[in-house]
Design a protein around this motif. Structure first.
Motif, mmCIF file in Angstrom:
data_model
loop_
_atom_site.group_PDB
_atom_site.id
_atom_site.type_symbol
_atom_site.label_atom_id
_atom_site.label_comp_id
_atom_site.label_asym_id
_atom_site.label_seq_id
_atom_site.Cartn_x
_atom_site.Cartn_y
_atom_site.Cartn_z
ATOM 1 N N GLY A 1 -17.854 -15.897 15.576
ATOM 2 C CA GLY A 1 -18.316 -15.636 14.352
ATOM 3 C C GLY A 1 -17.523 -14.279 13.784
ATOM 4 O O GLY A 1 -17.339 -14.438 12.655
ATOM 5 N N LEU A 2 -17.181 -13.407 14.671
ATOM 6 C CA LEU A 2 -16.451 -12.221 14.258
ATOM 7 C C LEU A 2 -15.003 -12.860 13.604
ATOM 8 O O LEU A 2 -14.404 -12.217 12.566
ATOM 9 C CB LEU A 2 -16.180 -11.401 15.149
ATOM 10 C CG LEU A 2 -15.543 -10.123 15.009
ATOM 11 C CD1 LEU A 2 -16.211 -9.415 13.655
ATOM 12 C CD2 LEU A 2 -15.640 -9.008 16.202
ATOM 13 N N LYS A 3 -14.576 -13.390 14.433
ATOM 14 C CA LYS A 3 -13.267 -14.212 13.965
ATOM 15 C C LYS A 3 -13.234 -14.881 12.780
ATOM 16 O O LYS A 3 -12.337 -14.805 11.882
ATOM 17 C CB LYS A 3 -12.666 -15.045 14.967
ATOM 18 C CG LYS A 3 -11.395 -15.983 14.705
ATOM 19 C CD LYS A 3 -11.035 -16.861 15.793
ATOM 20 C CE LYS A 3 -9.727 -17.714 15.645
ATOM 21 N NZ LYS A 3 -8.600 -17.095 15.381
ATOM 22 N N ASP A 4 -14.514 -15.485 12.436
ATOM 23 C CA ASP A 4 -14.518 -16.227 11.184
ATOM 24 C C ASP A 4 -14.551 -15.156 10.093
ATOM 25 O O ASP A 4 -14.191 -15.260 8.903
ATOM 26 C CB ASP A 4 -15.843 -17.110 11.000
ATOM 27 C CG ASP A 4 -15.444 -18.331 11.943
ATOM 28 O OD1 ASP A 4 -14.566 -18.655 12.200
ATOM 29 O OD2 ASP A 4 -16.590 -18.976 12.546
ATOM 30 N N VAL A 5 -15.239 -14.179 10.029
ATOM 31 C CA VAL A 5 -15.703 -13.046 9.318
ATOM 32 C C VAL A 5 -14.248 -12.565 8.989
ATOM 33 O O VAL A 5 -13.824 -12.060 7.826
ATOM 34 C CB VAL A 5 -16.480 -11.868 9.900
ATOM 35 C CG1 VAL A 5 -16.523 -10.721 8.913
ATOM 36 C CG2 VAL A 5 -17.742 -12.460 10.001
ATOM 37 N N PHE A 6 -13.300 -12.164 10.144
ATOM 38 C CA PHE A 6 -12.078 -11.682 9.659
ATOM 39 C C PHE A 6 -11.158 -12.608 8.905
ATOM 40 O O PHE A 6 -10.432 -11.947 8.102
ATOM 41 C CB PHE A 6 -11.212 -11.220 11.349
ATOM 42 C CG PHE A 6 -11.627 -9.866 11.665
ATOM 43 C CD1 PHE A 6 -11.130 -8.932 10.872
ATOM 44 C CD2 PHE A 6 -12.253 -9.837 12.872
ATOM 45 C CE1 PHE A 6 -11.300 -7.605 11.532
ATOM 46 C CE2 PHE A 6 -12.505 -8.462 13.135
ATOM 47 C CZ PHE A 6 -12.024 -7.326 12.509
ATOM 48 N N GLU A 7 -11.189 -13.709 9.380
ATOM 49 C CA GLU A 7 -10.429 -14.803 8.549
ATOM 50 C C GLU A 7 -10.967 -14.862 6.826
ATOM 51 O O GLU A 7 -10.134 -14.795 6.103
ATOM 52 C CB GLU A 7 -10.613 -16.197 8.851
ATOM 53 C CG GLU A 7 -9.817 -16.445 10.268
ATOM 54 C CD GLU A 7 -10.108 -17.712 10.840
ATOM 55 O OE1 GLU A 7 -10.722 -18.377 10.231
ATOM 56 O OE2 GLU A 7 -9.459 -17.965 12.035
ATOM 57 N N GLU A 8 -12.376 -14.858 6.847
ATOM 58 C CA GLU A 8 -12.843 -14.582 5.446
ATOM 59 C C GLU A 8 -12.322 -13.374 4.619
ATOM 60 O O GLU A 8 -11.813 -13.345 3.413
ATOM 61 C CB GLU A 8 -14.271 -14.769 5.249
ATOM 62 C CG GLU A 8 -14.904 -14.621 3.834
ATOM 63 C CD GLU A 8 -16.588 -14.774 4.052
ATOM 64 O OE1 GLU A 8 -17.022 -14.461 2.895
ATOM 65 O OE2 GLU A 8 -16.911 -15.193 4.892
ATOM 66 N N PHE A 9 -12.283 -12.266 5.352
ATOM 67 C CA PHE A 9 -11.980 -10.822 4.900
ATOM 68 C C PHE A 9 -10.622 -10.963 4.246
ATOM 69 O O PHE A 9 -10.207 -10.356 3.369
ATOM 70 C CB PHE A 9 -12.414 -9.777 6.222
ATOM 71 C CG PHE A 9 -12.029 -8.373 5.547
ATOM 72 C CD1 PHE A 9 -12.559 -7.794 4.575
ATOM 73 C CD2 PHE A 9 -11.076 -7.652 6.548
ATOM 74 C CE1 PHE A 9 -11.981 -6.503 4.085
ATOM 75 C CE2 PHE A 9 -11.200 -6.285 6.117
ATOM 76 C CZ PHE A 9 -11.469 -5.619 4.987
#
Length: 688
Positions: free
Chosen positions: A209-217
């Motif tokens: 989930g954190l990886k997805d957030v970083f990609e969106e960021f």
């Protein structure tokens, strides 16, 4: 004028509620802006035409105390849309009399910054209508009012705390994005997927989930309002992501981001999370390390050395054999033995008594005469089972510190039992004097909550609500409540030192605390004195049902398995191990030292191997261990360790497997051998 104004207000009021229901009520979270509400209220009043403002002194059509209170609660409430822009409560098409007023409010509020979530301690805001006395009669007046969905309600006692938590969550989330690098997340995810961290599977969903957030960021448009994005994301993300910086996993991510050596960062993490007896099951390596190792292995020409198989008789040079039984000498070549027999005096040995000799005496004085040797397989020798391993390609170069490509592996270097290994992986202590372990959920998903119990001689019971016994030191050190899909569940009760225990019978049993649909029962193990007793109960346990497994008695410092308590409990006899009958004399095919002492090599610790006839290693052993590797490969030890554990050792006919002993500490082992020379047999106790 009064009646006309109230009619118009009612129309606007209805449109406001409809607009709120269509947009704001469908959001999971609403937010508040950082602004002075009095400024908003004054702007509301000042934005009406002069002819309306001029009559406030006569009748409070708009300068209303009840509406003023509504503004204090709701005027700065906004939603954040999918483009991370704010939408105010006044951003809709309404009747002309209020359109310009609302446009002014909307434009003003959109210059402000989101400061927190919106929550309210009532299910509505404002007063829908009121009645006032005018000229002897009563007039009905309408006011700003909104019905709120339940999700925006919070009781008064918790309101301040919830808003404080939301502010903290938003700040921690921003700190996480600023202080932790996406590369660190990718690195730890690699370790999680390879099961190289203690209980790391519990972090898998969080890290992904954190990886997805970083990609969106990283893909946010330059025009995106970052504060709005942070507020909306932090409100909608689970706390395990937004608060990860303040966890043990956050410490690991911060250490890696800061440039700490990966091994040291993982060690620091495991100091926080893992029990003292935990041993990491897999090596620590990343994709970059894997590519570096692959390039180096190819450069050195070791690709063919990686694939391994069990060694066989034909692999061994006659010069490295201390003894070969006469039925295998044709394979090795018998010339050397003929020469040895001619050069030694012959003795006739009696079979009347068992004599004790040292290993050196055995090798020097007994082996040269021996035609056949059999080894008595004490059950305690299960920990000494060993196999010689060879490269699949016979011409492959040696990766090791010695000049031949052979290695060896003991069974207890890989696994004692699958259940025991799983207990170790979960942090349980298995290096103990007495152990009771249970296992379930090893097939179809069995979500039952099974509990291990131990009833001690004085009636004290160890189980999930009383996990330690002060008197005996007994400890339930692994307790599973919610089995995970696809992951075998275990529990473990251990007694570290028998001298701390009280004498008498210990009853071990299993309790079905919560039945959730699994009908496959359980397996269990009791271990003491290097012997594992295995049990199987392949039946459905009803809710709250107990199954008594077995009793172990401690008397005069010795353990005895006294009884199997339930006739449905199947005792799994381990009298045969690696196709070898324990308790019997088993023919020895050959005796040799470990490959690191073949020819003129002398590297590391010396071992002696007794290879047994028809002994078959039925485990999946490692092809090598890091301590064997030469200096060229040691920088890539993490990848080499992982490869060794993953690559299957191919089966061969007549594999060289048996039992082995380290010669680093002589006098630590005693074996019993039966030696046949010129048709005369004698039994020796050999001290190794």
């Amino acid at each position: 004028m009064m009646e006309y104004s109230d009619f118009k207000f009612k129309k606007m009021q209805s449109q406001l509620q409809e607009y709120f229901d269509d947009y704001f009520s469908k959001e999971d979270f609403l937010f508040t802006l950082d602004c002075d509400i009095e400024d908003v209220w004054n702007l509301y009043l000042d934005s009406f035409p002069d002819e309306i403002k001029g009559i406030y002194h006569e009748k409070p059509w708009h300068d209303c105390q009840r509406c003023h209170l509504w503004f204090k609660t709701m005027a700065n409430v906004v939603m954040i849309d999918d483009d991370y822009k704010i939408r105010t409560l006044f951003d809709f098409k309404t009747i002309p009399e209020y359109q310009d007023v609302f446009r002014a409010l909307d434009e003003f509020l959109k210059t402000k910054r989101v400061e927190n979530l919106f929550l309210h301690d009532k299910h509505s805001v404002g007063v829908f209508r009121s009645f006032a006395e005018y000229d002897g009669g009563f007039d009905e007046n309408h006011h700003f009012y909104l019905d709120l969905p339940e999700k925006f309600y919070e009781d008064t006692e918790n309101l301040a705390s919830e808003l404080g938590d939301a502010l903290t969550q938003r700040q921690l989330f921003e700190d996480t994005l600023n202080l932790i690098s996406p590369d660190a997340v990718d690195t730890v995810l690699e370790l999680v997927h390879s099961n190289s961290l203690y209980r790391s599977i519990q972090w898998k969903d969080t890290l992904e989930g954190l990886k997805d957030v970083f990609e969106e960021f990283s893909q946010l448009d330059s025009n995106c309002d970052l504060n709005n994005w942070l507020w909306k994301k932090s409100a909608n993300l689970p706390r395990n992501i937004t608060h990860i910086k303040n966890t043990s996993m956050g410490t690991l991510l911060l250490d890696i981001t800061g440039g700490m050596d990966l091994e040291q960062a993982v060690t620091n993490y495991e100091k926080i999370t893992a029990p003292t007896n935990y041993q990491r099951p897999k090596a620590i390596y990343t994709a970059e390390m894997l590519e570096d190792a692959k390039s180096k292995i190819a450069e050195l020409g070791y690709m063919d050395s990686l694939e391994r198989r069990f060694a066989k008789l034909e692999d061994i040079s006659i010069n490295n054999v201390l003894f070969a039984n006469r039925d295998v000498r044709t394979t090795l070549g018998e010339g050397i033995f003929d020469k040895l027999r001619k050069n030694v005096s012959r003795k006739v040995y009696n079979f009347d008594e068992v004599s004790e000799i040292s290993l050196d005496e055995f090798i020097t004085n007994v082996l040269p005469h021996a035609q056949e040797i059999s080894l008595h397989m004490y059950p305690s020798l299960k920990n000494n089972f060993v196999s010689l391993i060879a490269p699949l390609n016979e011409d492959a170069p040696s990766m090791f510190q010695w000049d031949n490509p052979y290695s060896w592996t003991y069974e207890n270097n890989i696994t004692d039992s699958l259940m025991k290994e799983r207990v170790k992986e979960m942090g349980g202590d298995v290096d103990v004097d007495l152990r009771f372990s249970i296992q379930w959920n090893d097939g179809e998903w069995d979500r039952n909550d099974l509990d291990a119990h131990s009833t001690e001689p004085d009636g004290n019971e160890i189980f999930f609500s009383r996990m330690k016994s002060k008197r005996t030191g007994g400890w339930l050190d692994v307790d599973i409540i919610h089995p995970e899909k696809g992951k075998t569940s275990v529990e473990n009760i251990q007694y570290k030192h028998k001298e701390n225990m009280i004498e008498g019978e210990y009853l071990f049993r299993v309790h079905q605390y919560t039945y959730r649909g699994g009908d496959n029962g359980f397996k269990a193990e009791i271990e003491f004195d290097d012997t594992i007793f295995s049990f199987d109960y392949p039946y459905k346990l009803s809710n709250k049902e107990y199954v008594d497994v077995a009793k172990v008695e401690l008397k005069d410092g010795n353990f005895t398995l006294t009884s199997i308590c339930d006739n449905k409990v199947h005792y799994l006899d381990h009298a045969v191990h690696w196709n070898v009958a324990l308790g019997d004399f088993v023919p020895v095919s050959l005796i040799c030292y470990s490959p690191n002492f073949w020819n003129d090599n002398e590297f590391g610790n010396k071992h002696i191997f007794f290879m047994l006839k028809d002994c078959i290693n039925d485990t999946n052993p490692s092809g090598w261990f890091n301590e064997y590797l030469n200096n060229e490969l040691r920088p890539h030890r993490k990848v080499m360790e992982a490869m060794s554990s993953m690559m299957r050792v191919e089966d061969t006919e007549n594999q060289l497997s048996g039992v082995g002993f380290s010669l680093g500490k002589l006098g630590m082992n005693k074996i019993t051998v039966k030696v046949k020379t010129n048709n005369i047999q004698r039994i020796w106790n050999v001290i190794i």
